[in-house]
Design a protein around this motif. Structure first.
Motif, PDB file in Angstrom:
ATOM      1  N   ILE A 186      55.348  88.000 -26.198  1.00  0.00           N
ATOM      2  CA  ILE A 186      54.690  86.996 -27.035  1.00  0.00           C
ATOM      3  C   ILE A 186      53.993  86.023 -26.098  1.00  0.00           C
ATOM      4  CG2 ILE A 186      55.024  85.023 -28.570  1.00  0.00           C
ATOM      5  CD1 ILE A 186      57.218  86.481 -29.953  1.00  0.00           C
ATOM      6  N   ALA A 187      52.729  85.733 -26.368  1.00  0.00           N
ATOM      7  CA  ALA A 187      51.971  84.801 -25.537  1.00  0.00           C
ATOM      8  C   ALA A 187      51.475  83.650 -26.398  1.00  0.00           C
ATOM      9  CB  ALA A 187      50.796  85.520 -24.883  1.00  0.00           C
ATOM     10  N   ASP A 188      51.916  82.447 -26.081  1.00  0.00           N
ATOM     11  CA  ASP A 188      51.486  81.252 -26.799  1.00  0.00           C
ATOM     12  C   ASP A 188      50.072  80.914 -26.350  1.00  0.00           C
ATOM     13  OD1 ASP A 188      51.178  78.864 -28.063  1.00  0.00           O
ATOM     14  OD2 ASP A 188      52.908  77.879 -27.153  1.00  0.00           O
ATOM     15  N   ILE A 189      49.122  80.925 -27.276  1.00  0.00           N
ATOM     16  CA  ILE A 189      47.733  80.642 -26.915  1.00  0.00           C
ATOM     17  C   ILE A 189      47.297  79.278 -27.419  1.00  0.00           C
ATOM     18  CG2 ILE A 189      47.073  83.042 -26.765  1.00  0.00           C
ATOM     19  CD1 ILE A 189      45.909  82.888 -29.538  1.00  0.00           C
ATOM     20  N   GLY A 190      48.257  78.403 -27.740  1.00  0.00           N
ATOM     21  CA  GLY A 190      47.892  77.036 -28.080  1.00  0.00           C
ATOM     22  C   GLY A 190      48.516  76.559 -29.361  1.00  0.00           C
ATOM     23  N   ALA A 191      49.054  75.367 -29.347  1.00  0.00           N
ATOM     24  CA  ALA A 191      49.562  74.708 -30.552  1.00  0.00           C
ATOM     25  C   ALA A 191      49.227  73.248 -30.406  1.00  0.00           C
ATOM     26  CB  ALA A 191      51.073  74.898 -30.681  1.00  0.00           C
ATOM     27  N   ASN A 192      48.528  72.680 -31.404  1.00  0.00           N
ATOM     28  CA  ASN A 192      48.144  71.274 -31.316  1.00  0.00           C
ATOM     29  C   ASN A 192      48.047  70.683 -32.700  1.00  0.00           C
ATOM     30  OD1 ASN A 192      45.243  71.575 -32.311  1.00  0.00           O
ATOM     31  ND2 ASN A 192      45.315  73.029 -30.609  1.00  0.00           N
ATOM     32  N   ASN A 193      47.890  69.361 -32.793  1.00  0.00           N
ATOM     33  CA  ASN A 193      47.797  68.666 -34.073  1.00  0.00           C
ATOM     34  C   ASN A 193      46.687  67.636 -34.027  1.00  0.00           C
ATOM     35  OD1 ASN A 193      49.544  66.955 -32.330  1.00  0.00           O
ATOM     36  ND2 ASN A 193      49.441  65.604 -34.073  1.00  0.00           N
ATOM     37  N   GLY A 194      46.412  66.993 -35.320  1.00  0.00           N
ATOM     38  CA  GLY A 194      45.417  65.949 -35.385  1.00  0.00           C
ATOM     39  C   GLY A 194      45.962  64.682 -34.813  1.00  0.00           C
ATOM     40  N   ALA A 195      46.227  64.794 -33.507  1.00  0.00           N
ATOM     41  CA  ALA A 195      46.856  63.682 -32.892  1.00  0.00           C
ATOM     42  C   ALA A 195      45.923  62.532 -32.745  1.00  0.00           C
ATOM     43  CB  ALA A 195      47.394  64.089 -31.555  1.00  0.00           C
ATOM     44  N   LEU A 196      46.492  61.512 -32.233  1.00  0.00           N
ATOM     45  CA  LEU A 196      45.787  60.265 -32.117  1.00  0.00           C
ATOM     46  C   LEU A 196      44.565  60.375 -31.224  1.00  0.00           C
ATOM     47  CD1 LEU A 196      45.853  57.167 -32.465  1.00  0.00           C
ATOM     48  CD2 LEU A 196      47.100  57.129 -30.354  1.00  0.00           C
ATOM     49  N   PRO A 197      43.331  60.201 -31.728  1.00  0.00           N
ATOM     50  CA  PRO A 197      42.145  60.201 -30.894  1.00  0.00           C
ATOM     51  C   PRO A 197      41.865  58.806 -30.362  1.00  0.00           C
ATOM     52  CG  PRO A 197      41.522  60.119 -33.187  1.00  0.00           C
ATOM     53  CD  PRO A 197      43.033  60.139 -33.145  1.00  0.00           C
ATOM     54  N   PRO A 198      41.170  58.715 -29.222  1.00  0.00           N
ATOM     55  CA  PRO A 198      40.809  57.398 -28.716  1.00  0.00           C
ATOM     56  C   PRO A 198      39.665  56.816 -29.532  1.00  0.00           C
ATOM     57  CG  PRO A 198      39.857  59.088 -27.318  1.00  0.00           C
ATOM     58  CD  PRO A 198      40.712  59.794 -28.343  1.00  0.00           C
ATOM     59  N   PRO A 199      39.396  55.508 -29.435  1.00  0.00           N
ATOM     60  CA  PRO A 199      38.254  54.939 -30.120  1.00  0.00           C
ATOM     61  C   PRO A 199      36.977  55.682 -29.717  1.00  0.00           C
ATOM     62  CG  PRO A 199      39.664  53.224 -29.249  1.00  0.00           C
ATOM     63  CD  PRO A 199      40.170  54.522 -28.703  1.00  0.00           C
ATOM     64  N   PRO A 200      35.944  55.820 -30.553  1.00  0.00           N
ATOM     65  CA  PRO A 200      35.863  55.270 -31.898  1.00  0.00           C
ATOM     66  C   PRO A 200      36.787  55.973 -32.881  1.00  0.00           C
ATOM     67  CG  PRO A 200      33.999  56.702 -31.490  1.00  0.00           C
ATOM     68  CD  PRO A 200      34.741  56.584 -30.179  1.00  0.00           C
ATOM     69  N   VAL A 231      48.585  70.558 -38.252  1.00  0.00           N
ATOM     70  CA  VAL A 231      49.268  71.114 -37.086  1.00  0.00           C
ATOM     71  C   VAL A 231      48.967  72.604 -37.025  1.00  0.00           C
ATOM     72  CG1 VAL A 231      51.497  71.445 -35.940  1.00  0.00           C
ATOM     73  CG2 VAL A 231      51.097  69.404 -37.325  1.00  0.00           C
ATOM     74  N   TYR A 232      48.541  73.070 -35.866  1.00  0.00           N
ATOM     75  CA  TYR A 232      48.207  74.476 -35.681  1.00  0.00           C
ATOM     76  C   TYR A 232      49.147  75.115 -34.666  1.00  0.00           C
ATOM     77  CZ  TYR A 232      43.683  73.047 -37.674  1.00  0.00           C
ATOM     78  OH  TYR A 232      42.699  72.537 -38.474  1.00  0.00           O
ATOM     79  N   ALA A 233      49.418  76.394 -34.833  1.00  0.00           N
ATOM     80  CA  ALA A 233      50.130  77.194 -33.839  1.00  0.00           C
ATOM     81  C   ALA A 233      49.522  78.585 -33.837  1.00  0.00           C
ATOM     82  CB  ALA A 233      51.625  77.263 -34.149  1.00  0.00           C
ATOM     83  N   ASN A 234      49.248  79.100 -32.650  1.00  0.00           N
ATOM     84  CA  ASN A 234      48.635  80.421 -32.515  1.00  0.00           C
ATOM     85  C   ASN A 234      49.301  81.173 -31.379  1.00  0.00           C
ATOM     86  OD1 ASN A 234      46.069  80.092 -34.318  1.00  0.00           O
ATOM     87  ND2 ASN A 234      46.126  78.260 -33.046  1.00  0.00           N
ATOM     88  N   LEU A 235      49.526  82.460 -31.567  1.00  0.00           N
ATOM     89  CA  LEU A 235      50.134  83.267 -30.519  1.00  0.00           C
ATOM     90  C   LEU A 235      49.676  84.712 -30.641  1.00  0.00           C
ATOM     91  CD1 LEU A 235      52.638  85.133 -31.874  1.00  0.00           C
ATOM     92  CD2 LEU A 235      53.673  82.874 -32.064  1.00  0.00           C
ATOM     93  N   ASN A 236      49.771  85.432 -29.529  1.00  0.00           N
ATOM     94  CA  ASN A 236      49.555  86.872 -29.505  1.00  0.00           C
ATOM     95  C   ASN A 236      50.899  87.553 -29.281  1.00  0.00           C
ATOM     96  OD1 ASN A 236      46.761  86.810 -29.842  1.00  0.00           O
ATOM     97  ND2 ASN A 236      46.392  86.575 -27.644  1.00  0.00           N
ATOM     98  N   ALA A 237      51.131  88.669 -29.948  1.00  0.00           N
ATOM     99  CA  ALA A 237      52.386  89.410 -29.794  1.00  0.00           C
ATOM    100  C   ALA A 237      52.090  90.903 -29.748  1.00  0.00           C
ATOM    101  CB  ALA A 237      53.344  89.091 -30.937  1.00  0.00           C
ATOM    102  N   ARG A 238      52.898  91.604 -28.961  1.00  0.00           N
ATOM    103  CA  ARG A 238      52.770  93.075 -28.871  1.00  0.00           C
ATOM    104  C   ARG A 238      54.134  93.703 -29.144  1.00  0.00           C
ATOM    105  NH1 ARG A 238      50.334  95.232 -23.577  1.00  0.00           N
ATOM    106  NH2 ARG A 238      51.865  93.808 -22.637  1.00  0.00           N
ATOM    107  N   PHE A 239      54.095  94.794 -29.898  1.00  0.00           N
ATOM    108  CA  PHE A 239      55.307  95.518 -30.278  1.00  0.00           C
ATOM    109  C   PHE A 239      55.109  97.007 -30.005  1.00  0.00           C
ATOM    110  CE2 PHE A 239      54.757  91.838 -32.967  1.00  0.00           C
ATOM    111  CZ  PHE A 239      56.013  91.266 -33.044  1.00  0.00           C
ATOM    112  N   THR A 240      56.229  97.719 -29.874  1.00  0.00           N
ATOM    113  CA  THR A 240      56.178  99.182 -29.892  1.00  0.00           C
ATOM    114  C   THR A 240      56.638  99.635 -31.273  1.00  0.00           C
ATOM    115  OG1 THR A 240      58.437  99.388 -29.042  1.00  0.00           O
ATOM    116  CG2 THR A 240      56.637  99.373 -27.431  1.00  0.00           C
ATOM    117  N   MET A 241      56.181 100.834 -31.655  1.00  0.00           N
ATOM    118  CA  MET A 241      56.592 101.395 -32.937  1.00  0.00           C
ATOM    119  C   MET A 241      56.899 102.880 -32.761  1.00  0.00           C
ATOM    120  SD  MET A 241      52.990 101.477 -35.014  1.00  0.00           S
ATOM    121  CE  MET A 241      51.549 102.340 -34.353  1.00  0.00           C
TER     122      MET A 241
END
Length: 246
Positions: A186-200, A231-241
């Protein structure tokens, strides 16, 4: 196999790092993307307070700035535990010159102090913002809504993204009459939120400004509606079947 949502099975004999014992390089693989998007209420609000002063000489400007800064700090501190963080930022005092030329001279001095306050109690926010904006030569910007860095919402989004990846991979395996046998990685490719932006201020944020306005007794508190956070979360995952019977 390639799909529009960028999820595709990988049947090549590439690396097997992380695969459970029992899987082989011949095992078919499926690579998917897990995504989550949550909208939640903010947990904190931040305001910035800019206190200014002007005077014909440096000492007068500095004395006025000190007095106004202390007044603003005492007002903020009077809200007790509703204020979770209080910090003083930039301080500056500088001369203001007449028009450039051989007769250039200092005509006044201007000072400025930047204060940042973070509140977790939104019931006090509107009243505090209004009272600060009533102070002489004081500017208020905000509120900037956000989640706390350690908010459990971030973990919730990541778990949901993992569940989505597993569900999507199983759908691909089921479509081939197969089933998942192991997780490769599993590879985490980013998780972020509408966090506090600087002015303006960002869209949806309130901005209150008061420059040299006379103080108003009993000014009504602002009615503020918290801006929901994404809030966003995104990841890539690989499995065998298991090898399907095609």
């Amino acid at each position: 196999m390639t799909t529009d949502d960028h999820s595709s099975p990988d049947t090549g004999p590439g690396s097997t790092a992380g695969a459970k014992s029992g899987s082989t390089t011949a095992d078919p693989r499926v690579a998917v993307r897990g995504e989550a998007r949550l909208e939640v209420d903010p947990e904190i609000a931040r305001i910035t307070v800019t206190v200014t002063a002007r005077g014909r000489d440096r000492r007068t400007a500095l004395d006025d700035l000190t007095q106004r800064n202390n007044t603003a700090l005492q007002l903020i501190k009077s809200y007790g535990e509703a204020v979770e963080k209080l910090e003083t930022g930039n301080f500056a005092i500088s001369p203001q010159l007449t028009d450039k030329g051989k007769n250039e001279r200092v005509r006044a001095y201007q000072g400025r102090v930047l204060i940042t306050a973070e509140l977790g109690d939104f019931t006090a926010l509107g009243e505090l913002t209004t009272r600060l904006a009533d102070l002489e030569l004081t500017r208020v910007d905000g509120p900037y809504w956000a989640l706390r860095p350690d908010s459990p919402v971030h973990a919730q989004a990541r778990r949901q993204a993992v569940h989505e990846a597993v569900h999507r991979a199983r759908e691909y395996a089921d479509a081939l009459g197969s089933h998942l046998t192991s997780l490769i990685d599993i590879a985490d490719i980013g998780a972020n939120n509408g966090a506090l932006p600087p002015p303006p201020p960002p869209p949806g944020a309130m901005r209150a400004v008061s420059y040299g306005a006379p103080e108003m007794a009993g000014a009504p508190a602002l009615d503020l509606e918290p801006q929901r956070q994404t809030v966003y979360a995104n990841l890539n995952a690989r499995f065998t079947m298991a090898p399907p019977e095609l």
